[in-house]
Motif scaffolding. Structure first.
Motif, PDB file in Angstrom:
ATOM      1  N   ALA A 290      14.217   6.090   0.699  1.00  0.00           N
ATOM      2  CA  ALA A 290      13.906   5.557   2.020  1.00  0.00           C
ATOM      3  C   ALA A 290      12.405   5.318   2.180  1.00  0.00           C
ATOM      4  CB  ALA A 290      14.408   6.522   3.097  1.00  0.00           C
ATOM      5  N   PHE A 291      11.590   6.218   1.679  1.00  0.00           N
ATOM      6  CA  PHE A 291      10.127   6.076   1.731  1.00  0.00           C
ATOM      7  C   PHE A 291       9.693   4.820   0.969  1.00  0.00           C
ATOM      8  CE2 PHE A 291       5.986   8.752   1.146  1.00  0.00           C
ATOM      9  CZ  PHE A 291       5.325   7.898   1.996  1.00  0.00           C
ATOM     10  N   LEU A 292      10.271   4.597  -0.203  1.00  0.00           N
ATOM     11  CA  LEU A 292       9.894   3.442  -1.022  1.00  0.00           C
ATOM     12  C   LEU A 292      10.311   2.125  -0.362  1.00  0.00           C
ATOM     13  CD1 LEU A 292      10.897   4.909  -4.515  1.00  0.00           C
ATOM     14  CD2 LEU A 292       8.569   4.513  -3.679  1.00  0.00           C
ATOM     15  N   VAL A 293      11.492   2.104   0.251  1.00  0.00           N
ATOM     16  CA  VAL A 293      11.955   0.885   0.934  1.00  0.00           C
ATOM     17  C   VAL A 293      11.058   0.596   2.141  1.00  0.00           C
ATOM     18  CG1 VAL A 293      13.850  -0.118   2.256  1.00  0.00           C
ATOM     19  CG2 VAL A 293      14.320   1.094   0.130  1.00  0.00           C
ATOM     20  N   ALA A 294      10.691   1.637   2.887  1.00  0.00           N
ATOM     21  CA  ALA A 294       9.814   1.445   4.040  1.00  0.00           C
ATOM     22  C   ALA A 294       8.432   0.947   3.612  1.00  0.00           C
ATOM     23  CB  ALA A 294       9.702   2.751   4.818  1.00  0.00           C
ATOM     24  N   LEU A 295       7.954   1.417   2.465  1.00  0.00           N
ATOM     25  CA  LEU A 295       6.648   0.946   1.965  1.00  0.00           C
ATOM     26  C   LEU A 295       6.691  -0.540   1.617  1.00  0.00           C
ATOM     27  CD1 LEU A 295       5.508   3.951  -0.270  1.00  0.00           C
ATOM     28  CD2 LEU A 295       4.353   3.106   1.776  1.00  0.00           C
ATOM     29  N   LYS A 296       7.836  -1.017   1.136  1.00  0.00           N
ATOM     30  CA  LYS A 296       7.956  -2.453   0.855  1.00  0.00           C
ATOM     31  C   LYS A 296       7.859  -3.264   2.136  1.00  0.00           C
ATOM     32  CE  LYS A 296      10.624  -2.515  -3.458  1.00  0.00           C
ATOM     33  NZ  LYS A 296      11.898  -2.956  -4.112  1.00  0.00           N
ATOM     34  N   ARG A 297       8.345  -2.712   3.233  1.00  0.00           N
ATOM     35  CA  ARG A 297       8.271  -3.401   4.511  1.00  0.00           C
ATOM     36  C   ARG A 297       6.873  -3.327   5.114  1.00  0.00           C
ATOM     37  NH1 ARG A 297      12.938  -4.332   7.424  1.00  0.00           N
ATOM     38  NH2 ARG A 297      12.053  -3.472   9.354  1.00  0.00           N
ATOM     39  N   HIS A 298       6.089  -2.343   4.687  1.00  0.00           N
ATOM     40  CA  HIS A 298       4.720  -2.169   5.206  1.00  0.00           C
ATOM     41  C   HIS A 298       3.768  -1.914   4.038  1.00  0.00           C
ATOM     42  CE1 HIS A 298       6.576  -1.885   9.173  1.00  0.00           C
ATOM     43  NE2 HIS A 298       7.399  -0.975   8.660  1.00  0.00           N
ATOM     44  N   PRO A 299       3.519  -2.913   3.200  1.00  0.00           N
ATOM     45  CA  PRO A 299       2.721  -2.712   1.982  1.00  0.00           C
ATOM     46  C   PRO A 299       1.261  -2.346   2.250  1.00  0.00           C
ATOM     47  CG  PRO A 299       3.154  -5.040   2.344  1.00  0.00           C
ATOM     48  CD  PRO A 299       3.991  -4.296   3.336  1.00  0.00           C
ATOM     49  N   GLU A 300       0.764  -2.598   3.466  1.00  0.00           N
ATOM     50  CA  GLU A 300      -0.636  -2.268   3.759  1.00  0.00           C
ATOM     51  C   GLU A 300      -0.880  -0.756   3.726  1.00  0.00           C
ATOM     52  OE1 GLU A 300       1.367  -3.882   5.787  1.00  0.00           O
ATOM     53  OE2 GLU A 300       0.664  -5.979   5.891  1.00  0.00           O
ATOM     54  N   VAL A 301       0.197   0.023   3.852  1.00  0.00           N
ATOM     55  CA  VAL A 301       0.048   1.483   3.792  1.00  0.00           C
ATOM     56  C   VAL A 301      -0.365   1.931   2.393  1.00  0.00           C
ATOM     57  CG1 VAL A 301       1.306   3.666   3.945  1.00  0.00           C
ATOM     58  CG2 VAL A 301       1.646   1.889   5.681  1.00  0.00           C
ATOM     59  N   ASN A 302       0.133   1.233   1.384  1.00  0.00           N
ATOM     60  CA  ASN A 302      -0.092   1.635  -0.008  1.00  0.00           C
ATOM     61  C   ASN A 302      -1.469   1.158  -0.460  1.00  0.00           C
ATOM     62  OD1 ASN A 302       0.855   2.873  -2.408  1.00  0.00           O
ATOM     63  ND2 ASN A 302       1.253   0.854  -3.284  1.00  0.00           N
ATOM     64  N   ALA A 303      -2.497   1.903  -0.069  1.00  0.00           N
ATOM     65  CA  ALA A 303      -3.876   1.468  -0.312  1.00  0.00           C
ATOM     66  C   ALA A 303      -4.747   2.688  -0.591  1.00  0.00           C
ATOM     67  CB  ALA A 303      -4.401   0.689   0.890  1.00  0.00           C
ATOM     68  N   ALA A 304      -5.992   2.422  -0.927  1.00  0.00           N
ATOM     69  CA  ALA A 304      -6.960   3.485  -1.182  1.00  0.00           C
ATOM     70  C   ALA A 304      -8.317   3.056  -0.647  1.00  0.00           C
ATOM     71  CB  ALA A 304      -7.054   3.788  -2.678  1.00  0.00           C
ATOM     72  N   TRP A 305      -9.126   4.033  -0.259  1.00  0.00           N
ATOM     73  CA  TRP A 305     -10.463   3.787   0.291  1.00  0.00           C
ATOM     74  C   TRP A 305     -11.488   4.010  -0.812  1.00  0.00           C
ATOM     75  CZ3 TRP A 305     -11.997   2.259   5.189  1.00  0.00           C
ATOM     76  CH2 TRP A 305     -13.355   2.347   5.473  1.00  0.00           C
ATOM     77  N   ASP A 306     -12.255   2.960  -1.135  1.00  0.00           N
ATOM     78  CA  ASP A 306     -13.321   3.065  -2.143  1.00  0.00           C
ATOM     79  C   ASP A 306     -14.644   3.222  -1.409  1.00  0.00           C
ATOM     80  OD1 ASP A 306     -15.203   2.776  -4.156  1.00  0.00           O
ATOM     81  OD2 ASP A 306     -14.028   1.283  -5.255  1.00  0.00           O
ATOM     82  N   GLU A 307     -15.083   4.467  -1.302  1.00  0.00           N
ATOM     83  CA  GLU A 307     -16.314   4.755  -0.546  1.00  0.00           C
ATOM     84  C   GLU A 307     -17.542   4.173  -1.224  1.00  0.00           C
ATOM     85  OE1 GLU A 307     -18.740   6.155   2.429  1.00  0.00           O
ATOM     86  OE2 GLU A 307     -16.543   6.155   2.382  1.00  0.00           O
ATOM     87  N   ALA A 308     -17.579   4.240  -2.562  1.00  0.00           N
ATOM     88  CA  ALA A 308     -18.769   3.767  -3.280  1.00  0.00           C
ATOM     89  C   ALA A 308     -18.995   2.275  -3.073  1.00  0.00           C
ATOM     90  CB  ALA A 308     -18.628   4.086  -4.771  1.00  0.00           C
ATOM     91  N   ARG A 309     -17.924   1.501  -3.111  1.00  0.00           N
ATOM     92  CA  ARG A 309     -18.052   0.040  -2.967  1.00  0.00           C
ATOM     93  C   ARG A 309     -17.776  -0.451  -1.553  1.00  0.00           C
ATOM     94  NH1 ARG A 309     -15.203  -2.474  -8.442  1.00  0.00           N
ATOM     95  NH2 ARG A 309     -16.462  -1.305  -9.960  1.00  0.00           N
ATOM     96  N   GLN A 310     -17.384   0.488  -0.676  1.00  0.00           N
ATOM     97  CA  GLN A 310     -17.038   0.128   0.696  1.00  0.00           C
ATOM     98  C   GLN A 310     -15.966  -0.955   0.711  1.00  0.00           C
ATOM     99  OE1 GLN A 310     -18.322   1.511   3.930  1.00  0.00           O
ATOM    100  NE2 GLN A 310     -18.354   3.039   2.290  1.00  0.00           N
ATOM    101  N   GLU A 311     -14.857  -0.635  -0.001  1.00  0.00           N
ATOM    102  CA  GLU A 311     -13.739  -1.574  -0.095  1.00  0.00           C
ATOM    103  C   GLU A 311     -12.428  -0.826   0.128  1.00  0.00           C
ATOM    104  OE1 GLU A 311     -15.609  -4.615  -3.484  1.00  0.00           O
ATOM    105  OE2 GLU A 311     -14.073  -3.139  -4.026  1.00  0.00           O
ATOM    106  N   ILE A 312     -11.425  -1.559   0.581  1.00  0.00           N
ATOM    107  CA  ILE A 312     -10.056  -1.046   0.640  1.00  0.00           C
ATOM    108  C   ILE A 312      -9.288  -1.673  -0.518  1.00  0.00           C
ATOM    109  CG2 ILE A 312      -7.919  -0.958   1.962  1.00  0.00           C
ATOM    110  CD1 ILE A 312      -9.568  -1.065   4.495  1.00  0.00           C
ATOM    111  N   VAL A 313      -8.657  -0.850  -1.322  1.00  0.00           N
ATOM    112  CA  VAL A 313      -7.932  -1.311  -2.503  1.00  0.00           C
ATOM    113  C   VAL A 313      -6.439  -1.279  -2.198  1.00  0.00           C
ATOM    114  CG1 VAL A 313      -7.525  -0.964  -4.958  1.00  0.00           C
ATOM    115  CG2 VAL A 313      -9.738  -0.341  -3.973  1.00  0.00           C
ATOM    116  N   TYR A 314      -5.825  -2.439  -2.072  1.00  0.00           N
ATOM    117  CA  TYR A 314      -4.386  -2.529  -1.833  1.00  0.00           C
ATOM    118  C   TYR A 314      -3.671  -2.573  -3.183  1.00  0.00           C
ATOM    119  CZ  TYR A 314      -5.546  -3.490   3.027  1.00  0.00           C
ATOM    120  OH  TYR A 314      -6.022  -3.377   4.305  1.00  0.00           O
ATOM    121  N   LYS A 315      -2.602  -1.787  -3.305  1.00  0.00           N
ATOM    122  CA  LYS A 315      -1.925  -1.620  -4.589  1.00  0.00           C
ATOM    123  C   LYS A 315      -0.520  -2.209  -4.544  1.00  0.00           C
ATOM    124  CE  LYS A 315      -4.650   2.527  -5.394  1.00  0.00           C
ATOM    125  NZ  LYS A 315      -4.678   3.977  -5.706  1.00  0.00           N
TER     126      LYS A 315
END
Length: 502
Positions: free
Chosen positions: A336-361
């Motif tokens: 259920a978690f994986l299916v919900a992530l497909k519906r909201h892919p922006e959640v699956n991301a990481a914060w790159d503090e050094a480069r001040q970027e958001i990395v979407y995966k």
């Protein structure tokens, strides 16, 4: 080729490798070989515990084990030699260093098990051991007090590995006062075996360093070398009992018992125990502190009727396609978690503090928090979003089994994107989980219990659970986090959405 070079090529050292990502040390849990054992390239010789997992180390040489440098239970820095192997055992005893070798090379060389007959071992900073040959003491000049020799004292201190210190000259006595006679030297018989002129145990610098690394007090080591010299084997022998003993908490000084006149005072120190923080527990603590004070956490909760999901679990257990697989509520929560992530892919991301970027995966490495005897670890299933339900069940079962055996590799615990922690197995309704460092969200799955619930306009006993979702508020705002959690709950309430939403 010199004897030292030949020995270096023959006796190969295996150093503690970095078995994870940037690890600096590891604890030796168990040796599978002993000196004299034959080993082959690729054979596992020991098990070590890093800050992430327990790992078995293979030796990259063929030969015979010459020496184990550290005992079990010792923490060793990465890059330090832990075992040496004689790669040419048929060549006979190792060659001795050439007689013309420089004095400083001879001082740093490993001690020999026995000295040649007729020659006394001379230890740097101690001089020759006492013998029957005596030299007459130099007669002091009348009226002149004995003066220290600063240069000789400084050189001797440096060779002994002690901080160089020039002794302060003794004040000159007044002329009217006669100079006191020098103190009689301590006879050799009064010194313990293995002690130098200053009372220090006799040992060469490499042996002193080994004792320091192993935490061994040389004054407690029984010497077996010539003239009472402590050898490397003596140090290892002294370390072996401590390493073989079961790990025990550090001793705590017992407080003085209160006086009889103060019966209300309780001695609490005698009922306390202290255990060093190390290994997985230390790494987990550091990671949680770093996460809690780096990523701004938001936690939301939802209570959901999972009666239909629990019924589906029972049906899947009878499905031939799921035969031999571990089917439980956690499996459907993960799906259920994986299916919900497909519906909201922006959640699956990481914060790159050094480069001040958001990395979407575009991939999901799903972490599963697992309690093990060594502490909490979070291995993850790689590319979990693209797996079928049977594939997900198989990998989930393998992941949990491997974690409980303490065999999870460091690679399995890196690269996670989101995590599930199943606190329900402990009977807990829910919690406020802390993010794994570098991840965007973590879902806590609480206990499933029969509770009164309004179903189709009537109050009935239904199977209910509470979900808690913590997320990084830098990446996920309240709306996005709420939609993700609501979708997970909706799937668990009506699991047919696993088909319609996939």
């Amino acid at each position: 080729m010199t004897a030292g070079t030949a020995n270096a090529q023959r006796f190969r050292e295996f150093k503690m490798p970095d078995v994870g990502e940037g690890l600096t040390e590891a604890e030796i849990l168990k040796w599978y070989v002993q000196p004299g054992d034959t080993v082959t390239d690729g054979q596992v010789v020991c098990e070590v515990e890093t800050a992430k997992a327990a790992v078995e180390l293979p030796i990259p040489y063929d030969g015979v084990v010459h020496e184990l440098r550290f005992g079990e239970g010792v923490t060793v820095d990465v890059g330090t030699a832990i075992i040496s192997v004689d790669t040419d055992p048929g060549a006979g005893p190792a060659g001795a260093p050439a007689a013309a070798a420089a004095p400083e090379q001879a001082a740093a060389a490993e001690e020999e098990d026995a000295e040649p007959q007729g020659r006394q071992a001379v230890l740097v900073g101690y001089g020759a051991a006492p013998s029957s040959t005596k030299r007459r003491a130099r007669k002091p000049q009348p009226g002149v007090p004995a003066q220290p020799e600063p240069v000789k004292a400084q050189l001797q201190a440096e060779l002994n590995g002690r901080p160089a210190a020039v002794p302060t000259p003794a004040p000159v006595a007044p002329a009217a006062v006669p100079t006191p006679a020098p103190a009689a030297p301590v006879p050799p018989a009064a010194r313990p075996v293995g002690a130098g002129a200053a009372g220090r145990p006799l040992a060469k610098p490499p042996v002193r360093k080994l004792a320091k690394d192993l935490g061994i007090d040389l004054s407690t080591v029984a010497p077996t070398g010539p003239d009472g010299i402590i050898t490397r084997a003596d140090v290892h022998a002294a370390a072996a009992p401590a390493a073989a003993a079961p790990v025990a908490p550090a001793e705590v000084p017992v407080a003085v018992a209160p006086a009889a006149a103060e019966p209300g005072i309780v001695d609490t120190a005698a009922r306390e125990r202290r255990v060093p923080v190390k290994g997985v527990r230390k790494a987990t603590a550091q990671a949680m502190v770093a996460s809690a004070f780096t990523a701004p956490h938001v936690t939301e909760f939802i209570t959901v009727d999972v009666t239909r999901t629990m019924k589906l679990v029972q049906e899947l257990k009878q499905d031939p396609d799921m035969a031999g697989l571990r089917v439980n509520p956690l499996l459907l929560v993960a799906k259920a978690f994986l299916v919900a992530l497909k519906r909201h892919p922006e959640v699956n991301a990481a914060w790159d503090e050094a480069r001040q970027e958001i990395v979407y995966k575009d991939y999901v490495n799903l972490g599963i928090a697992a309690a093990t005897p060594r502490g909490l670890i979070v291995p993850n299933i790689k590319d979990a979003g693209g797996k079928t339900l049977p594939q997900l069940a198989a990998e989930l079962g393998d992941l949990v089994a491997t974690a409980r055996e303490g065999k999870t590799s460091p690679a399995a615990m890196t690269g996670g994107t989101v995590t599930i922690t199943n606190v329900g197995v402990f009977g807990v309704d829910t919690g406020t989980p802390i993010l794994n460092p570098g991840e965007s969200a973590i879902l806590a799955f609480g206990a499933v219990k029969l509770q009164p619930w309004v179903h189709k306009g009537k109050v009935k006993a239904r199977q209910v659970t509470t979900l808690a979702l913590s997320f990084d508020h830098r990446l996920i705002d309240g709306e996005l986090g709420s939609k993700l959690l609501a979708d997970i709950a909706a799937i668990l309430e009506r699991p047919k959405r696993l088909i319609t939403w996939s």
